[in-house]
Write a protein that holds these residues in place. Structure first.
Motif, mmCIF file in Angstrom:
data_model
loop_
_atom_site.group_PDB
_atom_site.id
_atom_site.type_symbol
_atom_site.label_atom_id
_atom_site.label_comp_id
_atom_site.label_asym_id
_atom_site.label_seq_id
_atom_site.Cartn_x
_atom_site.Cartn_y
_atom_site.Cartn_z
ATOM 1 N N GLU A 44 0.859 -1.191 0.000
ATOM 2 C CA GLU A 44 0.000 0.000 0.000
ATOM 3 C C GLU A 44 0.892 1.238 0.000
ATOM 4 N N LYS A 45 0.523 2.259 -0.705
ATOM 5 C CA LYS A 45 1.243 3.537 -0.735
ATOM 6 C C LYS A 45 2.705 3.372 -0.302
ATOM 7 N N PRO A 46 3.607 3.010 -1.167
ATOM 8 C CA PRO A 46 4.975 2.639 -0.805
ATOM 9 C C PRO A 46 5.747 3.579 0.118
ATOM 10 N N ALA A 47 5.369 4.844 0.236
ATOM 11 C CA ALA A 47 6.163 5.777 1.035
ATOM 12 C C ALA A 47 5.913 5.687 2.543
ATOM 13 N N THR A 48 4.883 4.973 2.977
ATOM 14 C CA THR A 48 4.531 4.974 4.397
ATOM 15 C C THR A 48 4.964 3.699 5.112
ATOM 16 N N ALA A 49 4.978 3.778 6.458
ATOM 17 C CA ALA A 49 5.215 2.572 7.261
ATOM 18 C C ALA A 49 3.905 1.798 7.307
ATOM 19 N N ASP A 50 3.947 0.577 7.815
ATOM 20 C CA ASP A 50 2.743 -0.264 7.867
ATOM 21 C C ASP A 50 2.059 -0.323 6.506
ATOM 22 N N ASN A 51 2.827 -0.665 5.469
ATOM 23 C CA ASN A 51 2.254 -0.634 4.124
ATOM 24 C C ASN A 51 2.223 -1.994 3.440
ATOM 25 N N LYS A 52 2.496 -3.066 4.180
ATOM 26 C CA LYS A 52 2.485 -4.410 3.592
ATOM 27 C C LYS A 52 1.209 -5.126 4.018
ATOM 28 N N THR A 53 0.352 -5.419 3.052
ATOM 29 C CA THR A 53 -0.932 -6.053 3.344
ATOM 30 C C THR A 53 -0.938 -7.493 2.857
ATOM 31 N N ALA A 54 -1.379 -8.375 3.728
ATOM 32 C CA ALA A 54 -1.558 -9.780 3.361
ATOM 33 C C ALA A 54 -3.020 -10.130 3.612
ATOM 34 N N SER A 55 -3.618 -10.849 2.661
ATOM 35 C CA SER A 55 -4.988 -11.309 2.881
ATOM 36 C C SER A 55 -5.051 -12.808 2.603
ATOM 37 N N LEU A 56 -5.852 -13.479 3.409
ATOM 38 C CA LEU A 56 -6.019 -14.925 3.289
ATOM 39 C C LEU A 56 -7.474 -15.227 2.967
ATOM 40 N N THR A 57 -7.688 -16.018 1.933
ATOM 41 C CA THR A 57 -9.017 -16.502 1.602
ATOM 42 C C THR A 57 -8.959 -18.021 1.717
ATOM 43 N N VAL A 58 -9.755 -18.570 2.623
ATOM 44 C CA VAL A 58 -9.729 -20.008 2.871
ATOM 45 C C VAL A 58 -11.068 -20.616 2.458
ATOM 46 N N ALA A 59 -11.004 -21.595 1.558
ATOM 47 C CA ALA A 59 -12.214 -22.287 1.108
ATOM 48 C C ALA A 59 -12.386 -23.562 1.927
ATOM 49 N N VAL A 60 -13.507 -23.612 2.658
ATOM 50 C CA VAL A 60 -13.863 -24.803 3.426
ATOM 51 C C VAL A 60 -15.211 -25.275 2.885
ATOM 52 N N PRO A 61 -15.578 -26.525 3.121
ATOM 53 C CA PRO A 61 -16.843 -27.019 2.562
ATOM 54 C C PRO A 61 -18.027 -26.122 2.942
ATOM 55 N N GLY A 62 -18.682 -25.566 1.925
ATOM 56 C CA GLY A 62 -19.871 -24.759 2.149
ATOM 57 C C GLY A 62 -19.631 -23.325 2.572
ATOM 58 N N ASN A 63 -18.381 -22.877 2.615
ATOM 59 C CA ASN A 63 -18.123 -21.516 3.069
ATOM 60 C C ASN A 63 -16.751 -21.035 2.603
ATOM 61 N N THR A 64 -16.568 -19.715 2.619
ATOM 62 C CA THR A 64 -15.274 -19.118 2.324
ATOM 63 C C THR A 64 -14.973 -18.118 3.430
ATOM 64 N N LEU A 65 -13.819 -18.265 4.050
ATOM 65 C CA LEU A 65 -13.427 -17.372 5.141
ATOM 66 C C LEU A 65 -12.358 -16.420 4.626
ATOM 67 N N PHE A 66 -12.386 -15.171 5.112
ATOM 68 C CA PHE A 66 -11.459 -14.157 4.619
ATOM 69 C C PHE A 66 -10.914 -13.336 5.779
#
Length: 99
Positions: A44-66
Motif C-alpha cells: 500500500e502507498k509505498p512511502a509509508t510505514a505499515d504498508n504491507k498487506t496480506a490477505s487470506l481466503t480459505v475455502a472450506v466445505p460450504g463456506n469461504t473465510l477471509f
C-alpha cells in the motif's frame, strides 16, 4: 490443501513464499477439511510505514473465510492473518459441531 500465493505489483522471494506456505500449512491442524488457501500480498502507498498487506481466503466445505491484515513486513502480516484465520476456523468448527 492447495496454497496459491499472489503478489500484486511486485515479485515475491522464494524465502517469503516458503515462509508463507509453512505458516499457512499449520492451519490444517485447526481444521482438516480446508480445500484451498489463497494468499494475496500487496504494498500500500509505498512511502509509508505499515504498508504491507496480506490477505487470506480459505475455502472450506460450504463456506469461504477471509481475513486481511496490514503491518511493516509481509511476514508479520502473514502471522497476524494466520492467527486471525485460526480463530475463525475454530468458530466455524464449533458451528458445525452444534448442528
Amino acid at each position: 490443501m492447495e496454497i496459491k500465493i499472489k503478489s500484486i505489483h511486485f515479485d515475491t522471494t522464494e524465502k517469503l513464499e516458503a515462509f508463507i506456505e509453512k505458516k499457512v500449512a499449520k492451519l490444517e491442524k485447526s481444521f482438516e477439511d480446508i480445500q484451498k488457501v489463497e494468499v494475496q500480498l500487496k504494498v500500500e502507498k509505498p512511502a509509508t510505514a505499515d504498508n504491507k498487506t496480506a490477505s487470506l481466503t480459505v475455502a472450506v466445505p460450504g463456506n469461504t473465510l477471509f481475513v486481511e491484515k496490514t503491518s511493516d513486513t509481509f511476514e508479520e502480516s502473514t502471522d497476524l492473518c494466520v492467527d486471525s484465520m485460526r480463530a475463525q476456523l475454530q468458530k466455524f468448527k464449533e458451528k458445525l459441531r452444534n448442528r
